[in-house]
Design an enzyme around this catalytic site. Structure first.
Site, short mmCIF file in Angstrom:
data_model
loop_
_atom_site.label_atom_id
_atom_site.label_comp_id
_atom_site.label_asym_id
_atom_site.label_seq_id
_atom_site.Cartn_x
_atom_site.Cartn_y
_atom_site.Cartn_z
N ASP A 38 59.83 49.86 20.71
CA ASP A 38 59.08 51.09 20.99
C ASP A 38 59.90 52.09 21.79
O ASP A 38 59.34 52.96 22.46
CB ASP A 38 57.77 50.76 21.72
N HIS A 242 88.42 54.44 13.72
CA HIS A 242 87.10 54.67 14.29
C HIS A 242 86.70 53.52 15.20
O HIS A 242 85.57 53.01 15.13
CB HIS A 242 86.06 54.87 13.19
N ASP A 259 89.59 59.52 21.93
CA ASP A 259 89.06 60.56 21.05
C ASP A 259 87.64 60.82 21.51
O ASP A 259 86.74 60.00 21.26
CB ASP A 259 89.11 60.08 19.60
N ASP A 270 86.06 68.41 20.28
CA ASP A 270 86.64 67.20 19.68
C ASP A 270 88.12 67.14 20.07
O ASP A 270 88.93 67.89 19.52
CB ASP A 270 86.47 67.25 18.15
N HIS A 349 94.89 59.63 7.16
CA HIS A 349 93.75 60.54 7.17
C HIS A 349 94.22 61.99 7.07
O HIS A 349 95.42 62.28 7.12
CB HIS A 349 92.89 60.33 8.43
N HIS A 353 89.29 68.95 10.32
CA HIS A 353 87.97 69.18 9.72
C HIS A 353 87.35 70.38 10.41
O HIS A 353 87.78 70.80 11.49
CB HIS A 353 87.08 67.94 9.86
N HIS A 360 81.84 66.93 12.61
CA HIS A 360 82.38 67.16 11.27
C HIS A 360 81.46 68.20 10.65
O HIS A 360 80.48 67.88 9.99
CB HIS A 360 82.39 65.86 10.44
N GLU A 383 94.68 67.36 13.98
CA GLU A 383 94.77 66.02 14.56
C GLU A 383 95.66 65.06 13.77
O GLU A 383 95.18 64.05 13.25
CB GLU A 383 93.38 65.42 14.72
N TYR A 387 100.07 55.45 13.04
CA TYR A 387 99.45 54.19 13.39
C TYR A 387 100.29 53.06 12.77
O TYR A 387 100.27 52.86 11.55
CB TYR A 387 98.01 54.14 12.86
N ARG A 405 97.44 59.60 18.31
CA ARG A 405 96.84 60.77 17.66
C ARG A 405 96.73 61.87 18.73
O ARG A 405 96.44 61.58 19.90
CB ARG A 405 95.46 60.45 17.09
N GLU A 407 94.90 65.69 19.13
CA GLU A 407 93.93 66.56 18.46
C GLU A 407 93.50 67.70 19.36
O GLU A 407 93.20 67.51 20.53
CB GLU A 407 92.70 65.74 18.07
#
Length: 468
Positions: A38, A242, A259, A270, A349, A353, A360, A383, A387, A405, A407
């Site tokens: 709940d 991710h 990130d 971002d 990747h 974006h 996104h 970005e 890797y 990375r 960004e």
């Protein structure tokens, strides 16, 4: 600082001006979502609904009816209820929606089945985002079928459904001055949070403890929630694109990739930064880091009016591939490696974006078969990353388990670009200097990265000279 009632009204007018004659647009609010039994997740309004209304309550429906004599902006919402408001907070109610949000007409949400079919009846087209909410899709079709059942009595049901996204999402792609101000605030508080993370990071901390540091900074500046699930990946965890578990120990000698971005008044930032847990890059880490940074700076330079969407990505791929060849992680000619996408083992990747109310964000990346041309008011991320998976057996072990990375959020301006997130330290020297300062030590001299040179070729053997 927020979006004014006038701007919300201008957005509605702009959308209605693009709609076909004799039509209606229907946009539902986001539903409440159960977290456990709940309890519910913190409520966040649907971006399209909020973009047109500024109304943040659940159980609401917006109808825009261009040319309606009694008013074009119609809302259905929860009624005022003293008992429920004591438990769950204040409600605007239909009267409040008219006074505070500028609706021409507002009705209790419980009356929607009686009133909305009357708004649909006589229109030719319905603008609606079909397929996002099955329950609401069903409800819309029930309203239409109610009218269809009365065709013999002279009722006129709408004959066509048109995707609302095409018009509305193109509007959202171009940010107003007020939106840019909000995005700059989200960017500034996010940059401050990344700086705090660098200052607080120590070997032996848990990833979630470092996450708590930047979440604290978000909240301190007025952001209740991050714009998306934050990534804090130490060591090889940074190679998981991710990664959100954030439950491992940060180890001496590893990098940590963060990130994370704040959401402020429904607008997202971002940012990604990668830095050494102990404050000093190893030679291998710095070598790869400098390759990624060079690629990011090259990509940012391609963000300007008249360039197309894919040019930043193309620039990043070229620099990454050149760097991978120089370090010996790829072998061959750069152009051929790009054509064969050999780089995708280490960079899998895209380079960015759209960014806005959603991290996104909405907006087409192609118009027809061509990449979209960048125009002032658009905001995108840049970005690139590298890797090197811990089990990547094709490379020397010294490179394995390193994920990087970098960004930033970039606004397209009339004359070029503006990096909204530039306050977050980015160069290896800046990061090391900041981390050394808070530790009370001195920054170590920068190390030259090891660059693998191709083996020297032996000179051809000389033939003995003939003596006459």
């Amino acid at each position: 600082m927020s979006i004014t009632k006038k701007e919300f009204a201008e957005r509605r007018q702009q959308l209605m001006a693009m709609m076909e004659p004799n039509s209606i647009a229907i946009i539902p609010a986001a539903p409440l979502r159960t977290r456990s039994r709940d309890t519910e997740y913190p409520y966040r309004q649907d971006s399209d609904f909020f973009y047109l209304t500024g109304f943040a309550e659940p159980e609401a429906v917006l109808a825009l009816v261009p040319g309606r004599k009694h008013g074009e902006f119609v809302m259905f919402c929860r009624e005022r209820d003293r008992a429920m408001e004591i438990w769950n907070g204040y409600r605007a109610g239909p009267e409040g929606v008219v006074k505070q949000y500028g609706a021409d007409d507002a009705f209790p949400i419980g009356d929607i089945d009686e009133i909305l079919p009357g708004l649909l009846e006589g229109t030719d087209r319905v603008y609606y985002g079909m397929g996002k909410d099955k329950d609401f899709d069903r409800q819309v079709m029930e309203w239409v079928n109610t009218i269809r059942a009365k065709v013999r009595s002279g009722a006129h049901p709408p004959g066509e459904f048109i995707a609302l996204d095409h018009l509305l999402h193109d509007m959202r792609l171009y940010k107003s001055k007020a939106e840019i101000r909000l995005m700059q605030q989200a960017a500034d508080m996010s940059a401050s949070a990344h700086t705090r993370a660098m200052e607080k990071c120590r070997p032996g901390m848990m990833e979630f403890q470092l996450e708590a540091e930047f979440l604290h900074e978000f909240g301190r500046h007025g952001s209740r929630f991050p714009a998306y699930s934050s990534i804090v990946g130490g060591g090889a965890n940074a190679c998981i694109l991710h990664y959100v578990d954030n439950n491992s120990e940060l180890k001496d000698g590893d990098l940590v990739l963060i990130d994370a971005g704040a959401e402020y008044q429904h607008y997202a930032a971002d940012i990604t930064r990668t830095f050494p847990v102990n404050g000093v890059f190893s030679p291998q880490q710095r070598a790869l880091y400098d390759v990624v940074l060079k690629a990011q700076l090259a990509a940012i330079k391609q963000v300007k009016p008249g360039n197309h969407w894919n040019q930043p990505h193309e620039a990043a791929v070229k620099e990454l591939t050149k760097g991978l060849v120089a370090l010996g992680l790829l072998q061959g000619k750069v152009d051929e490696l790009i054509a064969s996408e050999a780089y995708r083992r280490f960079y899998m990747h895209r380079t960015g974006h759209w960014l806005g109310m959603d991290v996104h964000d909405v907006g087409d990346y192609k118009v027809g078969d061509a990449w979209r041309v960048l125009e002032p008011g658009m905001v995108l991320t840049v970005e690139p990353g590298l890797y090197i998976a811990p089990d990547e057996e094709t490379v020397d072990p010294q490179w394995r388990g390193i994920g990087i990375r970098i960004e930033d959020d970039v606004l397209v301006t009339e004359k070029g670009r503006k990096v909204l997130t530039g306050k977050a330290p980015k160069s290896a020297d800046e990061i090391e200097a900041l981390m050394a300062k808070v530790r009370g030590g001195k920054k170590q001299p920068g190390r030259k990265p090891p660059v693998r040179k191709p083996p020297a070729r032996k000179p051809p053997a000389r033939k003995p000279r003939r003596v006459a």
